[in-house]
Design a protein around this motif. Structure first.
Motif, PDB file in Angstrom:
ATOM      1  N   ASP A  16     -25.475  33.261  53.900  1.00 32.56           N
ATOM      2  CA  ASP A  16     -26.502  32.232  54.038  1.00 32.56           C
ATOM      3  C   ASP A  16     -26.343  31.163  52.961  1.00 32.56           C
ATOM      4  OD1 ASP A  16     -27.491  33.785  56.083  1.00 32.56           O
ATOM      5  OD2 ASP A  16     -29.098  34.653  54.884  1.00 32.56           O
ATOM      6  N   LEU A  17     -25.887  31.583  51.787  1.00 29.24           N
ATOM      7  CA  LEU A  17     -25.699  30.677  50.659  1.00 29.24           C
ATOM      8  C   LEU A  17     -24.471  31.146  49.889  1.00 29.24           C
ATOM      9  CD1 LEU A  17     -26.821  28.369  48.794  1.00 29.24           C
ATOM     10  CD2 LEU A  17     -28.032  30.187  47.544  1.00 29.24           C
ATOM     11  N   LEU A  18     -23.501  30.261  49.746  1.00 24.82           N
ATOM     12  CA  LEU A  18     -22.318  30.583  48.950  1.00 24.82           C
ATOM     13  C   LEU A  18     -22.618  30.290  47.486  1.00 24.82           C
ATOM     14  CD1 LEU A  18     -19.547  28.940  51.172  1.00 24.82           C
ATOM     15  CD2 LEU A  18     -20.165  31.358  51.037  1.00 24.82           C
ATOM     16  N   VAL A  19     -22.154  31.143  46.601  1.00 27.97           N
ATOM     17  CA  VAL A  19     -22.269  30.914  45.160  1.00 27.97           C
ATOM     18  C   VAL A  19     -20.847  30.768  44.644  1.00 27.97           C
ATOM     19  CG1 VAL A  19     -23.096  31.797  42.949  1.00 27.97           C
ATOM     20  CG2 VAL A  19     -24.411  32.243  45.035  1.00 27.97           C
ATOM     21  N   HIS A  20     -20.509  29.538  44.268  1.00 24.21           N
ATOM     22  CA  HIS A  20     -19.160  29.220  43.790  1.00 24.21           C
ATOM     23  C   HIS A  20     -19.188  29.272  42.267  1.00 24.21           C
ATOM     24  CE1 HIS A  20     -15.708  26.015  43.728  1.00 24.21           C
ATOM     25  NE2 HIS A  20     -15.432  27.082  43.005  1.00 24.21           N
ATOM     26  N   VAL A  21     -18.616  30.335  41.713  1.00 21.72           N
ATOM     27  CA  VAL A  21     -18.605  30.544  40.259  1.00 21.72           C
ATOM     28  C   VAL A  21     -17.296  30.005  39.688  1.00 21.72           C
ATOM     29  CG1 VAL A  21     -18.765  32.226  38.390  1.00 21.72           C
ATOM     30  CG2 VAL A  21     -20.054  32.584  40.508  1.00 21.72           C
ATOM     31  N   VAL A  22     -17.433  29.152  38.667  1.00 19.33           N
ATOM     32  CA  VAL A  22     -16.284  28.505  38.041  1.00 19.33           C
ATOM     33  C   VAL A  22     -16.246  28.885  36.567  1.00 19.33           C
ATOM     34  CG1 VAL A  22     -15.193  26.292  37.519  1.00 19.33           C
ATOM     35  CG2 VAL A  22     -16.488  26.563  39.642  1.00 19.33           C
ATOM     36  N   ASP A  23     -15.092  29.304  36.112  1.00 23.62           N
ATOM     37  CA  ASP A  23     -14.883  29.652  34.702  1.00 23.62           C
ATOM     38  C   ASP A  23     -14.756  28.352  33.909  1.00 23.62           C
ATOM     39  OD1 ASP A  23     -13.940  30.407  32.205  1.00 23.62           O
ATOM     40  OD2 ASP A  23     -12.319  31.657  32.974  1.00 23.62           O
ATOM     41  N   THR A  57      -9.817  25.855  50.601  1.00 21.99           N
ATOM     42  CA  THR A  57      -9.817  27.091  51.390  1.00 21.99           C
ATOM     43  C   THR A  57     -11.051  27.163  52.279  1.00 21.99           C
ATOM     44  OG1 THR A  57      -8.548  28.223  49.669  1.00 21.99           O
ATOM     45  CG2 THR A  57      -9.674  29.604  51.293  1.00 21.99           C
ATOM     46  N   LEU A  58     -12.218  26.826  51.721  1.00 23.31           N
ATOM     47  CA  LEU A  58     -13.443  26.807  52.538  1.00 23.31           C
ATOM     48  C   LEU A  58     -13.314  25.800  53.673  1.00 23.31           C
ATOM     49  CD1 LEU A  58     -16.188  27.127  49.789  1.00 23.31           C
ATOM     50  CD2 LEU A  58     -15.642  28.796  51.576  1.00 23.31           C
ATOM     51  N   ASP A  59     -12.701  24.650  53.383  1.00 24.50           N
ATOM     52  CA  ASP A  59     -12.490  23.639  54.412  1.00 24.50           C
ATOM     53  C   ASP A  59     -11.565  24.178  55.508  1.00 24.50           C
ATOM     54  OD1 ASP A  59     -12.792  21.017  55.537  1.00 24.50           O
ATOM     55  OD2 ASP A  59     -10.798  20.516  54.763  1.00 24.50           O
ATOM     56  N   ASP A  60     -10.478  24.824  55.101  1.00 22.05           N
ATOM     57  CA  ASP A  60      -9.541  25.419  56.071  1.00 22.05           C
ATOM     58  C   ASP A  60     -10.234  26.435  56.963  1.00 22.05           C
ATOM     59  OD1 ASP A  60      -7.505  23.912  54.955  1.00 22.05           O
ATOM     60  OD2 ASP A  60      -6.594  25.601  53.874  1.00 22.05           O
ATOM     61  N   LEU A  61     -11.218  27.136  56.413  1.00 21.82           N
ATOM     62  CA  LEU A  61     -11.947  28.155  57.168  1.00 21.82           C
ATOM     63  C   LEU A  61     -13.101  27.567  57.978  1.00 21.82           C
ATOM     64  CD1 LEU A  61     -12.070  30.929  54.427  1.00 21.82           C
ATOM     65  CD2 LEU A  61     -10.644  30.913  56.485  1.00 21.82           C
ATOM     66  N   GLY A  62     -13.319  26.246  57.856  1.00 17.07           N
ATOM     67  CA  GLY A  62     -14.400  25.593  58.591  1.00 17.07           C
ATOM     68  C   GLY A  62     -15.761  25.746  57.933  1.00 17.07           C
ATOM     69  N   HIS A  63     -15.794  25.997  56.621  1.00 18.44           N
ATOM     70  CA  HIS A  63     -17.057  26.224  55.928  1.00 18.44           C
ATOM     71  C   HIS A  63     -17.292  25.245  54.776  1.00 18.44           C
ATOM     72  CE1 HIS A  63     -18.053  29.836  58.139  1.00 18.44           C
ATOM     73  NE2 HIS A  63     -16.780  30.164  58.052  1.00 18.44           N
ATOM     74  N   ALA A  64     -16.653  24.093  54.830  1.00 12.39           N
ATOM     75  CA  ALA A  64     -16.783  23.121  53.745  1.00 12.39           C
ATOM     76  C   ALA A  64     -18.213  22.606  53.595  1.00 12.39           C
ATOM     77  CB  ALA A  64     -15.827  21.947  53.966  1.00 12.39           C
ATOM     78  N   ASP A  65     -18.971  22.601  54.685  1.00 12.25           N
ATOM     79  CA  ASP A  65     -20.328  22.059  54.635  1.00 12.25           C
ATOM     80  C   ASP A  65     -21.413  23.129  54.537  1.00 12.25           C
ATOM     81  OD1 ASP A  65     -19.396  19.421  54.805  1.00 12.25           O
ATOM     82  OD2 ASP A  65     -19.249  19.551  56.993  1.00 12.25           O
ATOM     83  N   ASP A  66     -21.018  24.390  54.368  1.00 16.21           N
ATOM     84  CA  ASP A  66     -22.005  25.458  54.225  1.00 16.21           C
ATOM     85  C   ASP A  66     -22.778  25.291  52.920  1.00 16.21           C
ATOM     86  OD1 ASP A  66     -20.990  26.470  56.559  1.00 16.21           O
ATOM     87  OD2 ASP A  66     -20.323  28.375  55.711  1.00 16.21           O
ATOM     88  N   PRO A  67     -24.037  25.707  52.893  1.00 17.00           N
ATOM     89  CA  PRO A  67     -24.823  25.631  51.656  1.00 17.00           C
ATOM     90  C   PRO A  67     -24.124  26.377  50.525  1.00 17.00           C
ATOM     91  CG  PRO A  67     -26.214  26.239  53.516  1.00 17.00           C
ATOM     92  CD  PRO A  67     -24.789  26.298  53.993  1.00 17.00           C
ATOM     93  N   CYS A  68     -24.047  25.726  49.366  1.00 15.11           N
ATOM     94  CA  CYS A  68     -23.294  26.305  48.255  1.00 15.11           C
ATOM     95  C   CYS A  68     -23.983  25.959  46.935  1.00 15.11           C
ATOM     96  CB  CYS A  68     -21.875  25.736  48.267  1.00 15.11           C
ATOM     97  SG  CYS A  68     -20.795  26.449  47.018  1.00 15.11           S
ATOM     98  N   LEU A  69     -24.085  26.956  46.075  1.00  8.71           N
ATOM     99  CA  LEU A  69     -24.619  26.770  44.727  1.00  8.71           C
ATOM    100  C   LEU A  69     -23.442  26.869  43.761  1.00  8.71           C
ATOM    101  CD1 LEU A  69     -26.941  26.563  42.663  1.00  8.71           C
ATOM    102  CD2 LEU A  69     -27.150  29.055  42.808  1.00  8.71           C
ATOM    103  N   LEU A  70     -23.229  25.820  42.989  1.00 11.77           N
ATOM    104  CA  LEU A  70     -22.135  25.783  42.022  1.00 11.77           C
ATOM    105  C   LEU A  70     -22.624  26.352  40.697  1.00 11.77           C
ATOM    106  CD1 LEU A  70     -19.216  24.871  41.449  1.00 11.77           C
ATOM    107  CD2 LEU A  70     -20.153  22.631  40.844  1.00 11.77           C
TER     108      LEU A  70
END
Length: 135
Positions: free
Chosen positions: A26-33, A49-62
């Protein structure tokens, strides 16, 4: 899912498979070091990679972690470029509460907006439901 340069092909397939499952969340959490010298490259790799999978526009928390180890000046730039991101360090356990609050808020916003969850199996964190995350 971490991205490591020059990863053997058989491991790339495993990471991709894991990311495909996570992309059903439901919500991607993109963790960056934030201490990484190649954080922009790693972020781009994840987005691609998310774009390739068709999920570039999915809700995401950076989320930028390891802020205590970030190079001088970097955090100020990242806070300016990504004002909605969460910044935290394991050194301060109180920051985890802020992350939890932001995840709950993101899930509530999606629910209130009536937006359908991305296709696939819901991977909403159980604690968000069990501890009143919807109220």
């Amino acid at each position: 899912v971490g991205f490591i340069p020059k990863l053997p092909h058989h491991l790339v397939a495993s990471f991709r498979s894991t990311l495909e499952e996570a992309a059903g969340a439901d919500l991607l959490v993109h963790v960056v070091d934030s201490s990484s010298g190649s954080l922009e490259e790693q972020m781009r790799s994840t987005r691609d990679t998310l774009d390739d999978l068709g999920h570039a526009d999915d809700p995401c928390l950076l989320v930028f972690n390891k802020i205590d180890r970030a190079p001088a000046g970097l955090l100020e730039r990242l806070r300016t470029e990504y004002p909605e991101a969460v910044f935290l360090s394991a050194i301060d356990p109180m920051q985890v509460g802020h992350l939890e609050a932001r995840v709950r808020s993101g899930l509530r916003a999606l629910s209130a907006a009536g937006l359908p969850a991305p296709a696939g199996v819901s991977m909403r964190p159980a604690w968000a439901l069990e501890s009143g995350g919807g109220s």
